[in-house]
Motif scaffolding. Structure first.
Motif: not given
Length: 839
Positions: A656-659, A668, A672-673, A797
């Motif tokens: 899950w590359p979303v905050n 995305y 960080c992602s 994330y």
């Protein structure tokens, strides 16, 4: 005579030069090792094992034992040939006349060899003292014989020597000539003339003649083999060995010249006992031949027994050599002598001297090469304690000795050399896996240290490039009993990078008598070995956990190998579970207890770390530009079961590359992602996780261009060479809860997402922790949990901690709500660029 007769003077001198070059280089190495410390029984075996470790020492010890055993058999067979030549019934006759009364056949010669070997056995059983006295007496006899021979070359007039040779029809007679000093004879003997050896019926060559000749030079190890019986081995071995090498080299060359100048080739090739025929006192030559060969046979037998005794005493082969440990009241290893005698007796069945000469030479060359290798390794390791008092050597002499031994081994007999090396390799592997650990020290460790230091200095952090980035992990472990599976999981994440297990002990060194971490070091290293993880261990003392983690982040690693990622277990109220006892690496209670870690804290006991301090550690790591991973419920991850599941469907890794705590700034493609994607991909690349499939979740809202977003994300994955399945997840119902809270009280001003995003980019400390409701977080948790099938592990994330330290506890509470009930989950925050689309 055999060497000069077949090879000629030029090649004979070349053989002596090559042989003594190899021997000279080896002697320099032997002297260096012998003068670097106290020597014990075992000679070359003792030197090699204490220098290169038990694997090399044990395997070369066996090879050297076999070399001495075969050498003893070779000299006994040579003595039998001399005895039969003097007292045997001539070929073609059924009955003897005069002194020629001994029958000649394979079995009779075996009997003579057995009797002579028994005589050697009796001397060796009495002990080293009687052997030393016997060899000194033999030395005097041989010196007298040599003097007689040298005089005979000048005093004897030219004579013809009838030579009776065996053939199919009985025997035939050829005439050899002693011409006295003659230029014609010398010229005839300058070049080689290889013919059939009358004892074996085989055509001779340079390599076969060299093999026989070299066995006459192997006595250089006789002194070192007696190292346990010498009063001052470090003093006696260098002086005695160098003197023997120089003396024998001069004698061999002088004899070769005298023989070539006075004896024709027929005499040299067909009569190996011709010196008796030309001597002014023939019986003395016979006695000298018998004495020299008997001395050499005894020397090899007693040397073999001392090597076998040293091997047995070191327990490298366990019970297999237990019998060889037994000694007499005076300390003589009688059982080792008897066992060596038995093996020599078996070798005697080979029958002829030249048959085993090649094998013996190969064994000795292999041992000499390893002695040079041991000295070379000690020199290259540059250990301060390698300070031999004998300084006339360099690594060049060691290297030349190794090269010379290896070249001659394969020139003499490629088959024997290959078989010997194969046997040596088998012994090395067997000892590596089966022998107990030793306290002798391992030269490999010194060499590795030397090379690692050199390459670490070459590892320049200024030349780092994102293309070659790899994770370098620092995993903080409070008690390994509750973290065994987490340690194993992070080992899969490191991707050939640095992996450090960190531990903070809360004590003050000022109040302690000594460092409490030193006794714990062995327990941690044993844990690393048992879990089979490629990790270093770094322990520290600190007044608080936070200070200890700071110390480790600053000081762990060396040069360009420093941790760039901090991994922490999750802070929650779950009772710790002791998974170490159930770990497959610990098969018995005894092994598990012997690790020596304290029991886990009781569920009601207070923690060593407060929530505020825990979040502070995360904030500290991010300030120090370290990536952060928080692992929750990794102890519930049964990797073996997950990866053994049915092939359809394979286990999955959810990404899950979303905050999820900042839906108003969901992107995305931020740093960080991308780091989160990289870590999931690295896990998937590990051998144990290659069957797993990545599933990437794209959160979309109604009215947005979801297909365009999906295509953009797919193109990003393609550019990054990451294979993953993209799944669209509608989350309108979840974000609606956030916007309702985010608008604030009626009539109040609304804050736009763009302002929040701008604040994050400039200050990097978002202040929206208070603006996210528990209801929204629970809905986001439910959204993640509903995605089926259940994965083996999830990557989420991790948002930055708030700038206001008073909100740390609320921040931790939100993370706990977000990951509650998700199973094995890793929260990831990256601060460095780790992906590259360049070649």
């Amino acid at each position: 005579g055999f060497v000069v007769g077949h090879a000629g003077l030029y090649q004979a001198l070349a053989m002596f030069a090559v042989a003594y070059f190899i021997i000279g280089m080896t002697v320099l190495s032997v002297c260096a090792i012998a003068t670097n410390g106290a020597l014990d029984a075992g000679g070359a075996y003792y030197m090699i094992s204490r220098a290169l470790g038990p694997e090399f020492g044990g395997s070369i010890g066996i090879m050297f034992f076999l070399a001495n055993v075969c050498g003893s058999a070779l000299y006994v067979l040579g003595l039998v040939e001399a005895v039969v030549d003097s007292f045997g019934i001539p070929p073609g006759q059924k009955t003897g006349t005069g002194i020629h009364v001994l029958p000649q056949s394979y079995w009779y010669e075996l009997l003579y060899g057995t009797v002579l070997l028994a005589l050697c056995l009796l001397v060796c059983l009495v002990g080293a003292s009687i052997y030393a006295k016997a060899t000194f007496l033999i030395f005097l006899i041989v010196m007298g014989v040599l003097g007689t021979i040298f005089i005979s070359f000048f005093a004897t007039r030219p004579i013809g020597v009838p030579i009776r040779l065996p053939n199919r029809n009985g025997s035939e007679t050829e005439n050899g000539n002693f011409t006295g000093f003659s230029l014609t004879t010398l010229q005839d003997n300058l070049r080689g003339g290889y013919e059939v050896d009358y004892t074996t019926g085989q055509i001779m060559s340079f390599s076969s003649v060299f093999a026989v000749m070299f066995n006459g030079c192997t006595g250089i190890m006789a002194g070192s083999n007696m190292s346990g019986d010498l009063k001052r081995p470090s003093y006696s071995i260098p002086r005695g060995t160098i003197s023997a090498v120089l003396f024998t080299y001069l004698v061999y060359n002088l004899l070769a010249f005298l023989m070539c100048a006075t004896c024709n080739r027929t005499l040299l090739q067909k009569d190996y006992g011709f010196l008796r025929d030309i001597s002014i006192f023939p019986p003395l030559v016979t006695v000298g031949i018998y004495a020299a060969t008997l001395s050499a046979a005894m020397s090899n037998l007693i040397g073999a027994s001392r090597i076998l005794y040293a091997l047995a005493r070191d327990d490298l082969f366990g019970r297999a050599l237990a019998l060889a440990k037994k000694t007499s009241a005076s300390g003589n290893p009688v059982m080792a002598v008897i066992l060596s005698w038995l093996v020599v007796q078996l070798v005697l069945f080979s029958g002829k001297l030249n048959t085993i000469a090649g094998v013996v030479t190969t064994f000795f060359l292999l041992v000499y090469a390893t002695v040079n290798l041991a000295c070379l390794a000690l020199e290259w390791a540059s250990a301060p304690n390698f300070r031999p008092t004998f300084r006339y050597f360099t690594w060049h002499t060691c290297l030349l000795g190794i090269a010379g031994c290896c070249v001659m081994m394969f020139l003499i007999s490629p088959v024997s050399a290959s078989a010997s090396l194969g046997f040596l390799l088998l012994l090395l592997l067997a000892l590596h896996y089966l022998s107990p650990s030793s306290t002798w020290g391992y030269i490999s460790q010194a060499l590795i240290f030397h090379q690692v230091r050199k390459y670490l200095l070459m590892l320049d952090v200024r030349k780092d490039h994102v293309k070659f980035w790899r994770p370098q992990m620092l995993l903080m472990v409070q008690n390994p009993r509750g973290s065994a599976r987490l340690i194993d999981f992070v080992n899969d994440l490191k991707k050939s990078g640095l992996y450090v297990l960190g531990h903070v002990e809360l004590q003050d060194l000022d109040t302690l008598p000594s460092d409490p971490l030193q006794p714990q070091q062995d327990s941690w290293l044993s844990l690393v070995d048992k879990l089979n993880v490629k990790a270093f261990v770094s322990l520290t003392l600190a007044p608080s956990v936070r200070h200890g983690v700071r110390q480790l982040l600053f000081t762990s690693g060396l040069g360009g190998m420093r941790p760039n990622t901090l991994v922490l277990g999750f802070y929650d109220d779950e009772a710790p579970q002791d998974c170490l006892a159930q770990h497959p690496a610990f098969t018995s209670t005894r092994e598990e207890v012997s690790i020596g870690f304290p029991p886990l804290r009781a569920p009601t006991a207070s923690k060593l770390l407060s929530p505020r301090e825990y979040v502070g550690i995360v904030a500290d790591a991010l300030k120090m530009l370290r990536n952060v991973l928080l692992a929750r419920q990794l102890e519930s991850l049964d990797k073996a079961w997950e990866l053994r599941r049915a092939a359809s469907p394979p286990p999955t890794i959810h990404v899950w590359p979303v905050n999820l705590l900042r839906p108003d700034s969901a992107r995305y493609a931020d740093t960080c992602s991308l780091f989160l994607l990289q870590m999931a991909c690295v896990l998937n690349m590990a051998r144990a996780w290659r069957r797993a499939r990545l599933r990437l979740f794209l959160c979309v809202e109604a009215g947005t261009m979801s297909h365009a977003q999906e295509e953009k994300l797919r193109q990003l994955l393609k550019d990054l060479r990451i294979q993953a399945q993209i799944q669209l997840v509608p989350w309108d119902t979840v974000t609606r809860l956030h916007w309702q809270t985010h608008r604030g009280p009626p009539g109040g001003p609304a804050t736009t997402g763009g302002e929040e995003e701008e604040e994050e980019e400039t200050v990097n400390f978002p202040a929206n922790a208070t603006q996210v409701s528990d209801e929204y977080i629970c809905a986001a948790n439910k959204l993640v949990l509903e995605q089926s099938p259940a994965p083996a592990v999830r990557f989420l994330y991790l948002p930055r901690p708030p700038a206001d330290t008073s909100l740390y506890q609320l921040y931790l509470h939100q993370l706990e709500l977000l990951t509650r009930g998700l199973g094995p989950t890793v929260l990831v925050h990256g601060v460095s660029a780790v992906t590259s689309t360049q070649l």
